[in-house]
Scaffold this active site. Structure first.
Site, mmCIF file in Angstrom:
data_model
loop_
_atom_site.group_PDB
_atom_site.id
_atom_site.type_symbol
_atom_site.label_atom_id
_atom_site.label_comp_id
_atom_site.label_asym_id
_atom_site.label_seq_id
_atom_site.Cartn_x
_atom_site.Cartn_y
_atom_site.Cartn_z
ATOM 1 N N GLU A 44 36.508 41.649 45.036
ATOM 2 C CA GLU A 44 36.813 40.509 44.178
ATOM 3 C C GLU A 44 37.024 39.264 45.032
ATOM 4 O O GLU A 44 37.597 39.333 46.120
ATOM 5 C CB GLU A 44 38.068 40.790 43.351
ATOM 6 C CG GLU A 44 37.839 41.727 42.191
ATOM 7 C CD GLU A 44 39.022 41.771 41.249
ATOM 8 O OE1 GLU A 44 39.964 40.973 41.446
ATOM 9 O OE2 GLU A 44 39.014 42.591 40.329
ATOM 10 N N CYS A 56 41.938 45.028 45.080
ATOM 11 C CA CYS A 56 42.996 44.548 45.970
ATOM 12 C C CYS A 56 42.999 45.444 47.200
ATOM 13 O O CYS A 56 42.885 46.669 47.084
ATOM 14 C CB CYS A 56 44.348 44.593 45.259
ATOM 15 S SG CYS A 56 45.742 44.171 46.320
ATOM 16 N N SER A 62 41.570 36.631 50.339
ATOM 17 C CA SER A 62 42.654 36.013 51.096
ATOM 18 C C SER A 62 42.153 35.626 52.475
ATOM 19 O O SER A 62 41.016 35.936 52.862
ATOM 20 C CB SER A 62 43.835 36.981 51.217
ATOM 21 O OG SER A 62 43.472 38.106 51.996
#
Length: 547
Positions: A440, A406, A444
């Protein structure tokens, strides 16, 4: 319609329109589309824009604000206007989901038309079996269902989040006076195993403690990077690629995966006060229920504890001794530093960081276990302390060699080049580890644009500074970017050319002009000489999480 054609394949009926003067605020239900006054900026100008109603609530009262004695009694009487008592959570037409907001009833333009939600119809499959109690024919569609009354999704989501939280309080030494007692989640991408669990539990999607990443039964705007094509096949056609169309899609749609439940979910916070910055939240984050309707949530910028009032935050700051993230400083250059934090050792701080990040990320699943992750936090130092700019998390043991789980730059620090700095630092750690890394996926919307810009800049710069031919594998080994990411970046930039039966990497004029313009920008860089870090090594017992 032929007997073999399902009733659901017919065209949808047009929405019902109520002209102006025939409806009031009381007749509005969830799903209606109305025109609302929207400010255009500090100039004071406004526009009338169509918006969809996602939720309706009574205007909340902040119990932590001292009541003004000068307020007249008639202002709180039952005769107060209805438009001042109701608030509507709306999604602006053709706008990104992060711009959804609560608006007062006084901003709704009742002199414009109102569009009612389309009635839900249940398709009836064709069948030759008829029963005595069935009066309808085999192909007769069911009557439209009645439009349900509006339900407060915010109250349901926040109450579920509070119930799902463990009642055991945390402690942070002197900082334990924070009212943030409920444990907060970490951020992680949902795996296929998680989807199987949700299929077994039909109520899992209703819980307010996770942001469903939904990669299953809904439409997905897939811009994730795929596996590299075989050398025996032609590369995918890039003639139809349009950056303008892609950015327009990102601007309207938001992140790469949009769950139906997440689109309908109402964000529970309006603004956050972090240090000297006050920022608007973008998405739902499961903070405790008692903070759901506050106009501003105050967050300590050092320990990340959260408080409902400015007075409580100021009282906490008198006792809080933390001046930097609770970890090891592994990089320092000029006024920028990076701290490495073990999620297993700093549970409360990492949970609060994940909870804060969820306000600006809608494509992550929330978990209450932060122990499998290492957190790398970028801060800016001054005489007052180390102020958080952004961070990225990384799995201690990644089966797919992800170097980022993240990544986020806080909104008040965006558009200053800090996102590329975080990405560059993550690849610098991969070089130290001697591994190829990739974030990952799916990314977004802002993450995808940031990574594509970084990959393109690094690859083009390497090609310009290399002598002779360079293969895909050499680019990957020198930059620590995976082969799939290198291939897809070259396809995006249209660098592949087919010549005499083989594919060549050719830099065209448009790419060179864009790269030259990027090089002229004075942006920060990561200098490996200032990195003091060794890859952490974990034993089998240290990697045994949740036991």
């Amino acid at each position: 319609m032929s007997p073999s054609t399902p009733a659901s394949e017919g065209p949808l009926p047009p929405p019902v329109i109520s002209p102006s003067g025939t409806w009031t605020l009381q007749s509005i239900v969830v799903g209606c589309k109305v025109y609302i006054t929207r400010p255009l900026g500090p100039s004071g100008q406004t526009e009338e824009r169509l918006a969809e109603i996602l939720s309706i609530r009574d205007k909340p009262v902040n119990p932590y604000t001292r009541r003004n004695k000068d307020v007249k009694e008639e202002d709180t009487s039952e005769g107060q206007k209805l438009e001042d008592n109701l608030e509507f959570f709306v999604h602006w037409d053709q706008f990104n989901k992060r711009l959804d907001e609560w608006v007062s009833g006084s901003r709704i333009i009742t002199s414009r038309d109102l569009e009612w939600p389309r009635p839900k119809t249940v398709p009836v499959p064709n069948s030759k079996k008829t029963g005595s109690g069935n009066n309808s024919g085999p192909g007769t569609p069911k009557a439209p269902a009645k439009v349900p009354r509006p339900q407060n999704l915010l109250k349901k989501a926040t109450s579920n989040a509070a119930v799902a939280a463990s009642p055991t309080p945390f402690s942070m030494g002197d900082n334990a006076s924070s009212p943030s007692r409920a444990p907060t989640p970490s951020l992680k991408r949902k795996t296929p195993h998680d989807e199987e669990e949700e299929e077994d539990d039909p109520d899992a999607d209703a819980d307010g403690d996770m942001d469903v990443d939904g990669e299953g039964d809904f439409e997905t705007f897939d811009l994730s990077l795929t596996e590299p094509f075989s050398e025996a096949h032609e590369p995918p056609s890039v003639s139809a690629f349009s950056k303008e169309q892609e950015i327009e899609k990102l601007r309207v749609s938001g992140s790469m995966t949009q769950s139906v439940s997440e689109i309908a979910r109402v964000k529970n916070l309006n603004r956050l006060q972090i240090g000297k910055h006050e920022v608007e939240t973008w998405y739902f984050s499961p903070y405790p229920q008692e903070y759901a309707h506050l106009p501003v949530l105050y967050i300590c910028e050092f320990c990340l504890s959260f408080y409902p009032s400015e007075f409580m935050l100021s009282r906490h700051r008198q006792r809080c001794t933390m001046m930097h993230p609770p970890g090891n400083e592994i990089y320092r250059h000029e006024d920028i530093s990076f701290y490495e934090i073990d999620g297993k050792r700093q549970l409360t701080w990492c949970r609060n960081l994940s909870l804060l990040s969820k306000c600006f990320l809608d494509h992550k699943t929330l978990y209450y276990d932060v122990t499998p992750f290492m957190y790398y936090v970028m801060v800016q130092r001054d005489s007052a302390g180390c102020h958080i700019i952004g961070y990225f998390s990384k799995e201690k043991e990644s089966a797919e060699n992800y170097n980022v789980a993240c990544i986020l730059t806080l909104p008040q620090h965006q558009r200053h080049g800090y996102g590329k700095l975080l990405i560059e630092f993550s690849y610098e750690l991969s070089k130290k580890e001697g591994k190829l890394g990739s974030p990952e996926k799916p990314l977004s919307d802002l993450g995808l644009l940031g990574y594509r810009a970084y990959w393109g800049e690094v690859i083009v710069d390497l090609l310009l500074n290399s002598d002779g031919e360079v293969s895909i594998d050499e680019i990957a080994q020198k930059t620590s970017i995976t082969h799939a990411d290198v291939m897809n970046t070259c396809i995006t930039l249209q660098l592949f050319k087919h010549y005499k039966g083989q594919h060549l990497i050719v830099l065209n004029n448009a790419v060179l002009e864009r790269h030259e313009k990027t090089r002229k920008k004075d942006r920060r860089r990561i200098h490996s000489d200032y990195l003091r870090w060794k890859p952490p090594v974990f034993t089998r017992d240290q990697l045994r999480f949740g036991w």
